[in-house]
Design an enzyme around this catalytic site. Structure first.
Site, PDB file in Angstrom:
ATOM      1  CB  VAL A   1      12.949  30.403 -30.710  1.00 16.84           C
ATOM      2  CG1 VAL A   1      13.367  28.959 -30.951  1.00 16.84           C
ATOM      3  CG2 VAL A   1      11.438  30.541 -30.746  1.00 16.84           C
ATOM      4  CB  CYS A   2      17.412  29.201 -30.315  1.00 16.14           C
ATOM      5  SG  CYS A   2      19.020  28.396 -30.494  1.00 16.14           S
ATOM      6  CB  THR A   3      21.061  32.253 -28.944  1.00 14.65           C
ATOM      7  OG1 THR A   3      20.979  32.291 -30.365  1.00 14.65           O
ATOM      8  CG2 THR A   3      21.843  31.026 -28.492  1.00 14.65           C
ATOM      9  N   GLY A   4      17.844  33.632 -29.181  1.00 13.63           N
ATOM     10  CA  GLY A   4      17.078  34.871 -29.227  1.00 13.63           C
ATOM     11  C   GLY A   4      16.713  35.343 -27.833  1.00 13.63           C
TER      12      GLY A   4
ATOM     13  CB  THR B   1      18.590  30.048 -24.338  1.00 17.70           C
ATOM     14  OG1 THR B   1      19.113  30.401 -25.628  1.00 17.70           O
ATOM     15  CG2 THR B   1      19.751  29.687 -23.414  1.00 17.70           C
TER      16      THR B   1
END
Length: 213
Positions: A104-107, A124
């Site tokens: 999720v997101c910048t993961g 992202t």
């Protein structure tokens, strides 16, 4: 995994964004016969990016060898984790047997840094999207992207959408919809500023400044 058929491992590290992981936790943790475990390099309290919430992690990477689902959230701390060979090697290892490897997101950048997304599509946070191309990943503006056994969600709240999508693929649409109803996920935001395309220019500018501070 006594009494469970599926194990979900959610990675934590200092400086994680809470909703990136708590949103999917609320969804995936409600699937039948499912165990959700938070995992980190070392046991103990892991503090989020706002430094006001912590999660006590018991399981280390060595304790979780073959999770069925792997989930990595984003946050400011993700930048430092991209040079953590222990984390990246664990991601490569568990990816060999996982049914789903997700972010999720910048993961998403942690999966990319581990070399797992090369040649694939992923998404992202909008503020970092173009950077995925540096890892051989095709950036997508979609809120949720499925490519092979990889699932990625856009910024922060998109983790709920990704987890519900995953829930449908794992347990069926009826189960996923029941979970959606249980958590009453029926967003009606008071503003239309949830994406770069819909937010006023001044709001976009302010968001960039706050993220860069």
């Amino acid at each position: 995994m006594k009494g469970t058929d599926m194990q979900v491992a959610i990675v934590l590290y200092p400086g994680f964004t809470s909703l990136d992981v708590i949103g999917p936790y609320e969804v995936l943790g409600r699937l039948p016969d499912t165990e959700v475990v938070f995992v980190a390099e070392e046991p103990g309290l892991v503090v989020n990016d706002l430094k006001s919430l912590s999660i006590n992690v018991v399981a280390t990477f060595d304790d979780v060898a073959e999770p069925d689902v792997v989930l990595v959230g984003g946050g400011p701390g993700q930048v430092r984790q991209m040079s953590s060979e222990r984390l990246l090697e664990w991601l490569r290892t568990v990816d060999r047997t996982s049914k789903w490897t997700t972010a999720v997101c910048t993961g998403t950048f942690l999966l990319a840094a581990a070399g797992l997304l090369e040649g694939r599509r992923a998404t992202t946070h909008w503020g970092a999207l173009d950077g995925l191309a540096d890892f051989g990943v095709t950036p997508s503006k979609e809120r949720v992207v499925i490519d092979g056994h990889y699932a990625t969600g856009a910024g922060v709240s998109a983790g709920i959408d990704m987890a519900l999508t995953l829930a449908g693929l794992i347990a069926g649409d009826d189960v996923a919809q029941a979970v959606q109803l249980i958590i009453e996920y029926a967003p009606e935001p008071p503003y239309s500023a949830g994406s770069v395309d819909s937010a006023p220019a001044a709001v976009v500018e302010r968001a960039w400044k706050e993220m860069s501070a």
